[in-house]
Structure formats: C-alpha cells, structure tokens
Design an enzyme around this catalytic site. Structure first.
Site, short mmCIF file in Angstrom:
data_model
loop_
_atom_site.label_atom_id
_atom_site.label_comp_id
_atom_site.label_asym_id
_atom_site.label_seq_id
_atom_site.Cartn_x
_atom_site.Cartn_y
_atom_site.Cartn_z
N ASP A 239 -2.15 6.48 6.39
CA ASP A 239 -3.17 5.56 5.88
C ASP A 239 -3.47 4.59 7.02
OD1 ASP A 239 -4.61 3.50 4.73
OD2 ASP A 239 -3.20 3.10 3.10
N TRP B 20 0.84 -1.21 0.00
CA TRP B 20 0.00 0.00 0.00
C TRP B 20 0.87 1.25 0.00
CZ3 TRP B 20 -4.24 -1.40 -1.88
CH2 TRP B 20 -4.86 -2.59 -1.51
N LYS C 74 -12.30 -2.45 6.32
CA LYS C 74 -11.52 -3.36 7.16
C LYS C 74 -12.07 -3.39 8.59
CE LYS C 74 -8.82 -3.67 3.54
NZ LYS C 74 -7.83 -2.68 3.21
#
Ligand SMILES: *Cc1c(COP(=O)(O)O)cnc(C)c1O
Length: 356
Positions: free
Chosen positions: A166, A99, A190
């Site tokens: 993030d 990511w 998530k």
C-alpha cells in the site's frame, strides 16, 4: 495571507494540476465541452488514460509484465481486492499502523493471516526489524508509509514471496524498484490527484491462481482486459492525475523528488530536534516518514499545545493538527508542498519558542 497546506489527505496538489483541471472542466481537449460531461469512451479521454498509464510506467520505470489500472473504491477497497485475488491459503502481513490493521482485518475474511511483526506495542512509532517472511505465504503485505503515525519503510524489501504494498501516501516520492513488488496500490488523494481514483500496478503472473469465484468488478483481470474501461472510471480525478504526472516529469521525476523530499524532511525534523518545545514521535531517524512528520509538545511544555496550534493557524499554517490516535501535530510534506512552506513552519516554531 499565504496559506501553507499541510493536510494529510486529501492534500496539496501542484498548481499546474489544479489550473489545467479547472480549465478542462470548462473545455476539455478543445471539444467545447466540460471534462465532466464527455464520454469516457471518447478518443480524447482514452488518450488521457493511455498517457497516464504510460507516464506511470516511465516515471516508476515499471518493467515488462506489469499492468497499470485506475479504479474507484479507494485504497480501502484494495484491502479486500488483494486477498480476494491473491490469497489461496495464507498471507503474511506486517502490522505498522491503522491502515495495516484495516488491511489485515479484510484478509482474514479470505484465509489464514500471519502477522510477521508489529509495532503496536509502542503505538506504531517504529518499523519492526529482523522479521522472517514465511515462504509458504501467498504474498507479503506492507504499508510503506504510515500516514497516521509518521513511519516509513524507505527501502524496497526483499521478499521470498510476492510483495504487495500500500503506497497511498508515498507513491512518486522516491524511486522504487518495482521489480521487487508483485502489486502496488494506493488512493490518489495524498500525492497524485483529488480523491476518487485508485491506482494498481500489478505483475500479471500473480493473478489467476486462486480457485474462488471473484465478482467481476473486484477481479483485477477484468480491469486489465478492459484497460480501466470496464465500467465508467473516475474521469476527472484521472485527468488530474495525468497533470500531476506531467508536472513530476517536468520537475525531473522521482529521483529529483526524493532529493527535494529528503531536504524538506531533514529541515523540519532538524528543527523539531533542536527546539526545546517539541519532540518527534518517531525516535529512530531511519524510521521517520518524509511525507508525514509527527511531533508533540516536549515534556514540561504540554500545556502549550493549543496555544501553538492557534499561533501557527494565525500565521497561515493549515492542517497541522495531529491525528487523534497520536495527538500533537502532523505536517504532511507531500511532493507538491514547496520548501517555502516548510521554512515558514520552522519560522513559526522558532517564533513561538521565543514567546515561552
Ligand atoms: C489514506 C490512506 C488509505 C485509505 O485510502 P482511501 O482511498 O480513503 O480508502 C489507505 N492506506 C494509506 C497508507 C493511506 O494513507
């Protein structure tokens, strides 16, 4: 048979969230209409957005001067929105996994990117230490939890420049000192809601500093000014997020969640370390993610990988197959995953060990 949901994302949500959202799909707020067919500008839905924002602020103890907005586009759109809005000349990034790399790739479109440290040399199985954040960077970007490789930054970093994080896969899993961050973002799927909504927590004073024109939809200020109602927001996921926030508050908030999450992770890593068949992919306990526990077959037992996967699947363990970049197994222990599921997985690991 009871199913134990270890999917990495979209992933397990509280039953409270699922039931209340399902009910609202039939009748939202006593309107006699489905949540899917009402105006986002109805007073009933505006109240949902306002309550969700207020609960974000309350649960994370967000100081004055920050805005909470709900957008579409996923965390992946934030990889470009962050540099679009904040990168004047140069940004600093910590490269801790897939990511981070995606975020870095987008930032390079907008200016110079300095990678302050990377753990790519060991397939991202640790968090780099002792790096220096350049004081001339417009911001420093981190990915707090590496969903794929199972590492996590479990403390709030001190940064001399605005810190951007993030937090897609560990938001609300522990208390965070928001005052140390300029911007926190994440996809909701998530730990919060079904896919479709992205949250952004931004300190207003970092905005408005770059010269480039920013398209209206990609400009944070647009959504702050219109309270997430510039265009049609993802109505159903926002409603579901509100239910999870209420559930979190009822459970005692993020401090209580952290206690539960610490315990769940300690139990599972304990079993991985004890069981002769398995090995954690992240060697340093301080870097191990509490949300995504990655493990592989130990040396000498590699041939049993498929058999263990089948054995666990037959016993109701869902979604434990590891990401293709790591192999082996990954058990995601998000907030909504009960201790009982961790205990069930441990039992399966022990029972399988007895068969070898
Ligand atoms: C899942 C994930 C993303 C991607 O989120 P999308 O909403 O699918 O764009 C980004 N960062 C992290 C840390 C993630 O876990």
């Amino acid at each position: 048979m009871k199913k134990h949901n270890f999917y990495a994302g979209p992933s397990i949500l509280p039953q409270y969230t699922i039931e209340n959202t399902a009910n609202a799909l039939h009748d939202f707020a006593g309107m006699g209409l489905s949540l899917m067919e009402i105006s986002h500008r109805s007073k009933q839905f505006i109240a949902v957005v306002e309550e969700a924002q207020a609960l974000f602020k309350e649960l994370l103890n967000i100081p004055e001067g920050y805005s909470v907005i709900f957008l579409g586009g996923g965390a992946s759109t934030q990889f470009c929105m962050v540099p679009y809005n904040l990168l004047g000349k140069k940004a600093a990034y910590l490269n801790t996994g897939a990511w981070s790399k995606k975020a870095i790739k987008e930032a390079k479109i907008f200016g110079e990117v300095e990678i302050v440290a990377t753990s790519e040399d060991k397939n991202f199985n640790y968090i780099p230490k002792g790096f220096t954040i350049p004081k001339d960077a417009d911001y420093f970007h981190i990915t707090t939890n590496n969903t794929i490789f199972g590492t996590e930054i479990l403390h709030d970093i001190d940064s001399p420049v605005p810190l951007v994080a993030d937090m897609s896969s560990d938001i609300f899993s522990r208390p965070v000192d928001v005052s140390k961050y300029a911007l926190i973002y994440g996809g909701a799927q998530k730990n919060l809601a079904p896919a479709g909504v992205t949250f952004v927590i931004v300190r207003q004073d970092v905005l408005g500093k770059v010269d480039r024109p920013i398209p209206t939809m990609l400009k944070y200020q647009t959504h702050i000014d219109k309270e997430s109602m510039f265009n049609t927001p993802p109505v159903v996921p926002i409603y579901a997020a509100l239910q999870t926030l209420k559930w979190l508050k009822e459970k005692g908030g993020v401090a209580e969640m952290e206690k539960i999450n610490k315990n769940k992770a300690a139990l599972l890593y304990g079993e991985i370390d004890r069981n002769k068949l398995f090995r954690a992919t992240v060697p340093n306990p301080a870097d191990r993610s509490r949300m995504n526990v990655c493990f592989v077959m130990n040396e000498g037992y590699e041939a049993h990988e498929k058999a263990f996967n089948d054995f666990a699947t037959e016993r109701g363990m869902i979604g434990i197959k590891g990401h293709r970049d790591v192999g082996g197994f990954r058990a995601s222990l998000y907030n909504a995953l009960p201790l009982e599921s961790v205990e069930a997985l441990i039992k399966v690991m022990q029972d399988f060990e007895k068969t070898i």
